[in-house]
Design a protein around this motif. Structure first.
Motif, PDB file in Angstrom:
ATOM      1  N   ASN A 102       0.839  -1.198   0.000  1.00  0.00           N
ATOM      2  CA  ASN A 102       0.000   0.000   0.000  1.00  0.00           C
ATOM      3  C   ASN A 102       0.874   1.249   0.000  1.00  0.00           C
ATOM      4  N   ILE A 104       0.792   5.374   0.853  1.00  0.00           N
ATOM      5  CA  ILE A 104       0.073   6.502   1.429  1.00  0.00           C
ATOM      6  C   ILE A 104       0.892   7.766   1.154  1.00  0.00           C
ATOM      7  N   TYR A 106       1.418  11.576   2.203  1.00  0.00           N
ATOM      8  CA  TYR A 106       1.196  12.439   3.364  1.00  0.00           C
ATOM      9  C   TYR A 106       1.743  13.835   3.075  1.00  0.00           C
ATOM     10  N   LYS A 126      -0.498   4.842   9.785  1.00  0.00           N
ATOM     11  CA  LYS A 126      -1.622   5.103   8.891  1.00  0.00           C
ATOM     12  C   LYS A 126      -1.650   4.097   7.737  1.00  0.00           C
ATOM     13  N   VAL A 127      -0.464   3.776   7.191  1.00  0.00           N
ATOM     14  CA  VAL A 127      -0.390   2.789   6.115  1.00  0.00           C
ATOM     15  C   VAL A 127      -0.891   1.431   6.608  1.00  0.00           C
ATOM     16  N   GLN A 128      -0.440   1.023   7.796  1.00  0.00           N
ATOM     17  CA  GLN A 128      -0.812  -0.288   8.327  1.00  0.00           C
ATOM     18  C   GLN A 128      -2.291  -0.360   8.693  1.00  0.00           C
ATOM     19  N   GLU A 129      -2.830   0.746   9.205  1.00  0.00           N
ATOM     20  CA  GLU A 129      -4.262   0.778   9.516  1.00  0.00           C
ATOM     21  C   GLU A 129      -5.090   0.605   8.248  1.00  0.00           C
ATOM     22  N   ARG A 130      -4.687   1.306   7.190  1.00  0.00           N
ATOM     23  CA  ARG A 130      -5.405   1.190   5.924  1.00  0.00           C
ATOM     24  C   ARG A 130      -5.319  -0.248   5.391  1.00  0.00           C
ATOM     25  N   ALA A 131      -4.133  -0.839   5.440  1.00  0.00           N
ATOM     26  CA  ALA A 131      -3.937  -2.197   4.936  1.00  0.00           C
ATOM     27  C   ALA A 131      -4.743  -3.206   5.749  1.00  0.00           C
ATOM     28  N   GLY A 133      -7.526  -2.701   7.405  1.00  0.00           N
ATOM     29  CA  GLY A 133      -8.947  -2.567   7.064  1.00  0.00           C
ATOM     30  C   GLY A 133      -9.286  -3.287   5.772  1.00  0.00           C
ATOM     31  N   LYS A 134      -8.418  -3.142   4.774  1.00  0.00           N
ATOM     32  CA  LYS A 134      -8.646  -3.823   3.487  1.00  0.00           C
ATOM     33  C   LYS A 134      -8.589  -5.333   3.648  1.00  0.00           C
TER      34      LYS A 134
END
Length: 420
Positions: A102, A104, A106, A126-131, A133-134
């Motif tokens: 992913n 991101i 910023y 933030k990158v890990q949170e997005r990943a 969730g996916k």
């Protein structure tokens, strides 16, 4: 704390030891390695055949059965090594292990301020949170369970750009736009919990759980942070095929699908009305000159039937890498399932769909133990591509321990932050 102190056993044997367990659908492989001068020297090798019901699509189905098999493989390795390792890294595979890269972007509110650890930590989180969730949404969709829990198993930096300029260490740079690419792999908690239980039953300290295609990529990348290694890696096991795309030393992503060596055996068994065991023997002896031509013809036909389905799975997996402009022109194979010659022949002669972005026909080769840097076999028992995944797991374990060392410099801190 020094690496030798972190790995040291609390007994009379002061050697620095690390164990890897490659719990495959067909075979459990155990390696014991000694760390010497930043190299891993394999001093013990063990194998144990799994029973049919022990695994399902690369994941543990019978914990007690798998523990018993691991005990036998470990005992064999320990007898050869003359020591017992306590720290272990275990591989995880299966269709529900999701590995993606992913990006991101910023926009920094204070572009003239040097970038520091706290800000990098914020961006990476933030990158890990997005990943996550996916991955959770995808696994929930595939399992029909909206409450499925997933956990991060591996994370690795692919690239960092500041105002379009690629940097290897972002700390102290100024700039407005930061683009971070990070590979992350997630797996359902139920699968990770099973592996934790196996380690507990074996009285081993679990250093890391690693997505197996990520481990294979680490085996060929080694410790070279500036590597330009580029290839498609395919680990063909008994129950699954795991694919990783590596570009300029960065893991672009990993995909897995549930077709492996057992699928070919099952088709032979069904078409020739044989037991699974007899069908497996025929598959392994397909090139034996004593095999009757009429039987060989039937076995070939059965293999070809499954082979076409498997190739479609490879194409589908590669089509998911829509974040790459071009696919690498090398396909490197490992795992027991890749020993079937028809697989390599089919990959070499395949007319790939035009929508797959190959610039030319890919070269197909095996990954040999000699291709793996920083890991040396002192037993003489690791002779082919079937042990590459287990060797890669050793590398992940080593990386994890190195990444957890205490350090005071900014560079050491950011390396710990990125090597999860």
């Amino acid at each position: 704390m020094a690496l030798k102190d972190m790995l040291k056993k609390p007994d009379k044997d002061s050697r620095e030891l690390l164990v890897s367990l490659d719990i495959g659908t067909e075979v459990v492989k155990a390696l014991i390695a000694e760390v010497k001068d930043d190299e891993l020297k394999i001093i013990g090798v063990g194998r144990k055949q799994q029973e049919m019901g022990d695994m399902h699509s690369g994941a543990i189905a019978d914990i007690a059965g798998v523990v018993a098999n691991c005990e036998e493989a470990l005992s064999e390795a320990e007898d050869q090594a003359g020591v017992q390792g306590k720290r272990v890294v275990i591989g995880i595979a299966g269709e529900l292990v999701k590995g993606v890269t992913n990006t991101i972007r910023y926009r920094r509110p204070q572009p003239n301020k040097p970038l520091d650890i706290a800000e990098m930590e914020f961006i990476i989180e933030k990158v890990q949170e997005r990943a996550q969730g996916k991955a959770q949404a995808q696994i929930a969709l595939e399992t029909g369970n909206e409450d499925v829990e997933v956990k991060l198993v591996n994370s690795a930096l692919v690239s960092i750009h500041i105002d379009g300029y690629k940097v290897s260490n972002p700390i102290s740079f100024q700039g407005r736009d930061v683009a971070v690419q990070i590979y992350t792999a997630f797996a359902p908690m139920v699968h990770i919990g099973a592996l934790e239980k196996v380690a507990d039953e074996l009285a081993l300290d679990l250093v890391a759980v690693a997505a197996e295609p990520f481990a294979v990529s680490r085996s060929v990348l080694g410790s070279d942070t500036d590597s330009n290694f580029t290839a498609i890696l395919a680990d063909i096991g008994g129950g699954t095929t795991d694919i990783a795309v590596v570009n300029d030393g960065g893991v672009e992503g990993t995909k897995m699908f549930g077709i492996g060596g057992r699928s070919f055996t099952r088709t032979i068994a069904a078409d020739l009305d044989l037991s699974f065991k007899d069908a497996e023997k025929l598959k392994l002896n397909i090139d034996n000159e004593n095999l009757k031509p009429s039987v060989k013809k039937k076995v070939d036909a059965a293999i070809d039937k499954t082979l076409e389905v498997w190739l479609s799975g490879v194409e589908l997996a590669l089509s998911d890498f829509d974040n790459v402009d071009y696919l690498p022109n090398r396909i490197l194979l490992c795992g027991g399932g890749s020993s079937l010659k028809k697989i390599t022949e089919a990959l070499k002669t395949r007319r790939w769909p035009e929508d797959l972005p190959f610039t030319k026909k890919p070269v197909v080769q095996y990954i040999n133990p000699s291709d793996i840097t920083g890991i040396i076999d002192e037993t003489g028992d690791i002779s082919d591509h079937t042990f590459v995944t287990a060797m890669g797991l050793l590398r992940v374990g080593y990386d994890t321990i190195i990444g957890s060392q205490d350090g005071n410099s900014l560079v050491e801190k950011v390396n710990r932050l990125l090597k999860i």
